[in-house]
Design a protein around this motif. Structure first.
Motif, PDB file in Angstrom:
ATOM      1  N   SER A  11      -0.297  31.059 124.617  1.00 38.22           N
ATOM      2  CA  SER A  11      -0.572  31.979 123.513  1.00 38.22           C
ATOM      3  C   SER A  11       0.205  31.583 122.269  1.00 38.22           C
ATOM      4  O   SER A  11      -0.316  31.653 121.150  1.00 38.22           O
ATOM      5  CB  SER A  11      -0.210  33.412 123.913  1.00 38.22           C
ATOM      6  N   ILE A  12       1.456  31.165 122.464  1.00 35.93           N
ATOM      7  CA  ILE A  12       2.248  30.706 121.316  1.00 35.93           C
ATOM      8  C   ILE A  12       1.575  29.473 120.696  1.00 35.93           C
ATOM      9  O   ILE A  12       1.424  29.371 119.477  1.00 35.93           O
ATOM     10  CB  ILE A  12       3.697  30.394 121.751  1.00 35.93           C
ATOM     11  N   THR A  13       1.150  28.543 121.558  1.00 35.18           N
ATOM     12  CA  THR A  13       0.443  27.364 121.062  1.00 35.18           C
ATOM     13  C   THR A  13      -0.795  27.767 120.266  1.00 35.18           C
ATOM     14  O   THR A  13      -1.042  27.260 119.165  1.00 35.18           O
ATOM     15  CB  THR A  13       0.016  26.480 122.247  1.00 35.18           C
ATOM     16  N   TRP A  14      -1.576  28.689 120.847  1.00 30.88           N
ATOM     17  CA  TRP A  14      -2.782  29.165 120.161  1.00 30.88           C
ATOM     18  C   TRP A  14      -2.436  29.714 118.780  1.00 30.88           C
ATOM     19  O   TRP A  14      -3.080  29.385 117.801  1.00 30.88           O
ATOM     20  CB  TRP A  14      -3.448  30.249 121.014  1.00 30.88           C
ATOM     21  N   TYR A  15      -1.390  30.555 118.741  1.00 33.30           N
ATOM     22  CA  TYR A  15      -1.031  31.178 117.469  1.00 33.30           C
ATOM     23  C   TYR A  15      -0.627  30.124 116.452  1.00 33.30           C
ATOM     24  O   TYR A  15      -1.063  30.139 115.297  1.00 33.30           O
ATOM     25  CB  TYR A  15       0.095  32.191 117.671  1.00 33.30           C
ATOM     26  N   LEU A  16       0.202  29.175 116.899  1.00 35.47           N
ATOM     27  CA  LEU A  16       0.703  28.178 115.951  1.00 35.47           C
ATOM     28  C   LEU A  16      -0.411  27.270 115.461  1.00 35.47           C
ATOM     29  O   LEU A  16      -0.453  26.906 114.287  1.00 35.47           O
ATOM     30  CB  LEU A  16       1.827  27.361 116.604  1.00 35.47           C
ATOM     31  N   VAL A  17      -1.335  26.892 116.348  1.00 34.29           N
ATOM     32  CA  VAL A  17      -2.418  25.985 115.933  1.00 34.29           C
ATOM     33  C   VAL A  17      -3.351  26.664 114.939  1.00 34.29           C
ATOM     34  O   VAL A  17      -3.800  26.062 113.968  1.00 34.29           O
ATOM     35  CB  VAL A  17      -3.194  25.478 117.160  1.00 34.29           C
ATOM     36  N   PHE A  18      -3.616  27.966 115.165  1.00 35.50           N
ATOM     37  CA  PHE A  18      -4.609  28.623 114.308  1.00 35.50           C
ATOM     38  C   PHE A  18      -4.005  29.309 113.085  1.00 35.50           C
ATOM     39  O   PHE A  18      -4.633  29.370 112.044  1.00 35.50           O
ATOM     40  CB  PHE A  18      -5.406  29.639 115.123  1.00 35.50           C
ATOM     41  N   TYR A  19      -2.797  29.866 113.223  1.00 35.28           N
ATOM     42  CA  TYR A  19      -2.314  30.753 112.173  1.00 35.28           C
ATOM     43  C   TYR A  19      -0.957  30.353 111.592  1.00 35.28           C
ATOM     44  O   TYR A  19      -0.321  31.143 110.909  1.00 35.28           O
ATOM     45  CB  TYR A  19      -2.231  32.195 112.699  1.00 35.28           C
ATOM     46  N   CYS A  20      -0.489  29.156 111.880  1.00 33.39           N
ATOM     47  CA  CYS A  20       0.828  28.758 111.396  1.00 33.39           C
ATOM     48  C   CYS A  20       0.835  28.708 109.864  1.00 33.39           C
ATOM     49  O   CYS A  20      -0.119  28.232 109.253  1.00 33.39           O
ATOM     50  CB  CYS A  20       1.183  27.384 111.943  1.00 33.39           C
ATOM     51  N   PRO A  21       1.910  29.219 109.247  1.00 36.83           N
ATOM     52  CA  PRO A  21       1.998  29.119 107.783  1.00 36.83           C
ATOM     53  C   PRO A  21       1.835  27.669 107.326  1.00 36.83           C
ATOM     54  O   PRO A  21       2.378  26.759 107.964  1.00 36.83           O
ATOM     55  CB  PRO A  21       3.413  29.638 107.482  1.00 36.83           C
TER      56      PRO A  21
END
Lengths: 324, 324, 324
Positions: free
Chosen positions: B91-101
């Motif tokens: 989930s962290i990977t998903w968040y960082l890939v899609f929504y990282c600043p």
């Protein structure tokens, strides 16, 4: 029982009940199933483009009932695959039907006399499957008639019931129809069999298992042969179905619920009668343009099939006139 | 074994077999999987419109193999979700890939050198997954080679095999294609791996487990790196595939079953060669008008891909001429 | 706890927790579910064309949660069918709603005051279902919050989550939307309930079970009644959702990832504002022509719904101008 004794059918029914399905009847089931797969539009091309998808599709045709009932009972879906002999037999059949040199196997099996025998043998396996499913469910859910019917039906007509997903394997998707919306003859006869065997197992039907097996098997085999020989697809239950439908599922009153519907149907009917060719071309165009992005109600096709099933168009028209 | 001893690879293979996938290799698998999700057409827009659908899609990409094999073995589908650490990592990977600043993570991970390393690490996890699936099936279905292959394949290539349903989560539905009709390279290499490990586990393949792991891992990593560096999507098995296909699945006789098909293909071929632009526009129009309401046979696209795979258009044309 | 004691709500919450759902609340759930099925476009026609498909669809509406959670936990899918009393009750409801003489039952149940009461009672069953699912998952997967939420959600909102496949039974296929892409209010409130009960069961939320049941039930009933009386479909969480969305899921920077997207959206926006009628007709034509053979990204529709949800079109437009 007495009647069976009198007619000396008791021994025959015992003999039938002790018949082993493996290997000849199973083989016939595989051959007829894979023949019917091969006769699906586009299936032959898929067999050339992707043998693996074709093989998987064939296995769904051959073991669809076992797979569907496994899903419903939360048993491993791969269990049917673990019976190596059956899978090997089905795979050899698949290979010979699709890829035999000179297409010998398909040409032979498609000949009417041989196909008649094979189809008859396949119908025999249906009895065993339905009874197997009903008995399995009876062992798990003692007094639930509905579960017994569901599992018996799934086991006997699984290939048909999962046909939408079987088609998906071959890259075909026809969501506007399925076996629940428009039941085919095999699905219907299997449902009736499941109901009968479930009633028999719960002693609501005062018959012995092997007697019911004989009766049901003879009925399915004779009926299938009749349908193949006459080329008719008329269901032997059409009259009963229509009676049940008219009694239970029309809402009893033409003025309350159905008025709008029936009137619309009448108007459609009139338009169709008047300008058949235009309506036809319009429908094709409409289908083409709409694709499947709008939730097309499947009722037009259904209504058509229902009318054909009922064979009562005149009654319908008379009804319309009465309302108008 | 001797060879391994001679080359002093025994220790290396032992070391590899004792390698822990968690956390670094698992992490690489999650990153590469979610990168490939993000590069699907429409996926980025879905991530903005519905983060939940995007997250669910990502989990299907990351844990598709575990989910598919759970379904096949009638084990709880939610079991992969119960491993909190893995899900959190994914989930962290998903968040960082899609929504990282500043989209930093995607920009970095998509750089060729880093992506090459990550893809190589992902290929390593494939070995573990396939072996895990084969061993799990071996424990349950002792002597069923087919089940072992199926579970190993499902575990290693689950994300691809369930792609039709993963796409459905994102509102995309492409029934005309699936991994069985047209196998991608990862699905193919996983199938081969599943076959090899199943043969090894049942002692048909005289190799030790850790030796086969080394061989298979090296092959997949080297091959994946080669494909990424050269940008080629040519399968290393094309020649073998073609040979098997020509031997087994063409019906042996051009005169019996295939004549009609091949002639039609020749005619199509000629028409295409002559009036490419017309045929092209007609096909687009045809597709557009027909939508999916008619059961479009997927064979044209397939045949095209097959021809490309075979790289033998000349042979086909010669064949056509012979028949005509 | 103190507050509950002070307000003398402790006894009330105990009374609520001991309330039996069978038969009245269950009945209300069946009636409201089948009413909402009947109000689906095309459902009434299906009920006339194929009563069996209609019955199966109704059962999926009534027992969808139990079926979905059974699939997720690898329990028999037919288990809900084995509760004969519930199925009988649901089947009688189905028959009366669709086929009652003079359409009496539907006409009565659709009257606002009665429907308001029935909908309120249905909301009460939601609490029991969510709690049942969470508790069941808690018993199997001790410390996995995610599994508890998933099962609680599935049990409470199963009918909605499997709606794509329920529609398929009726011959309708709308892949471009699903409850994950665009959550409806009941799905959303059930998800929130599942999260709350999961937190309560794992003692992260310092509340007693029967207190939380009271709070959640009162909230859902009041909110549902408000929505039915005012006819508003605005979610009470719109502000919180928007805040979470803006904080977490926009990528923080308009210049990095989103620039291209937003600019395109702005252009689309401008075109739509300028030539609404043309764009509208083009979209219909486009949809019609494209059918579903091209992987249409569902983002346009989604973006629209999102904008409506956010109620912040002005902000978006301002954003666009800033970028341009």
């Amino acid at each position: 029982m007495d009647l069976f004794g009198l007619l000396q059918l008791d021994e025959l029914s015992h003999g039938l009940a002790n018949l082993s399905m493996f290997p000849f009847f199973d083989m016939a089931h595989y051959i007829v199933s894979i023949l019917s797969l091969r006769e699906q539009p586009g299936a032959f091309e898929v067999s050339r483009a992707s043998p693996l998808a074709c093989w998987f599709s064939s296995m769904l045709f051959c073991f669809g009932g076992a797979i569907l009932s496994a899903i419903m009972l939360a048993e491993p879906v791969v269990a049917p695959l673990s019976n190596s002999t059956s899978v090997l037999l089905a795979s050899i059949t698949w290979y010979l039907v699709f890829y035999c040199p000179m297409d010998l196997v398909y040409s032979c099996a498609a000949l009417l006399p041989l196909r008649l025998v094979l189809s008859g043998m396949k119908e025999v396996t249906r009895t065993w499957k339905v009874l197997g499913g009903v008995a399995q469910a009876h062992g798990k859910y003692k007094d639930s008639l509905l579960v017994m019917i569901a599992i018996g039906w799934a086991k006997g007509a699984g290939g048909g019931l999962i046909s939408n997903f079987e088609q998906l394997v071959r890259g075909v998707w026809k969501p506007e129809t399925n076996e629940l919306l428009k039941m085919s003859y095999p699905t219907k006869i299997t449902l009736i069999g499941a109901v009968l065997f479930a009633l028999q197992q719960t002693h609501y039907l005062p018959l012995r298992t092997h007697h019911l097996m004989l009766i049901y098997t003879v009925f399915t085999v004779v009926n299938k042969s009749r349908m193949m020989l006459t080329g008719s697809s008329a269901s032997p239950f059409a009259v009963i179905e229509l009676a049940i439908y008219k009694t239970l599922f029309t809402g009893h009153s033409p003025y309350a619920a159905l008025t709008g519907e029936v009137q619309k149907a009448c108007l459609d009917h009139g338009a169709t009668n008047g300008t058949t060719s235009t309506a036809g071309s319009k429908e094709i165009g409409g289908n083409g343009a709409a694709g499947k992005s709008t939730p097309v109600s499947p009722v037009k096709r259904q209504k058509g099939s229902l009318q054909a099933k009922e064979e009562s168009e005149d009654a319908d028209t008379a009804n319309c006139k009465k309302i108008n």
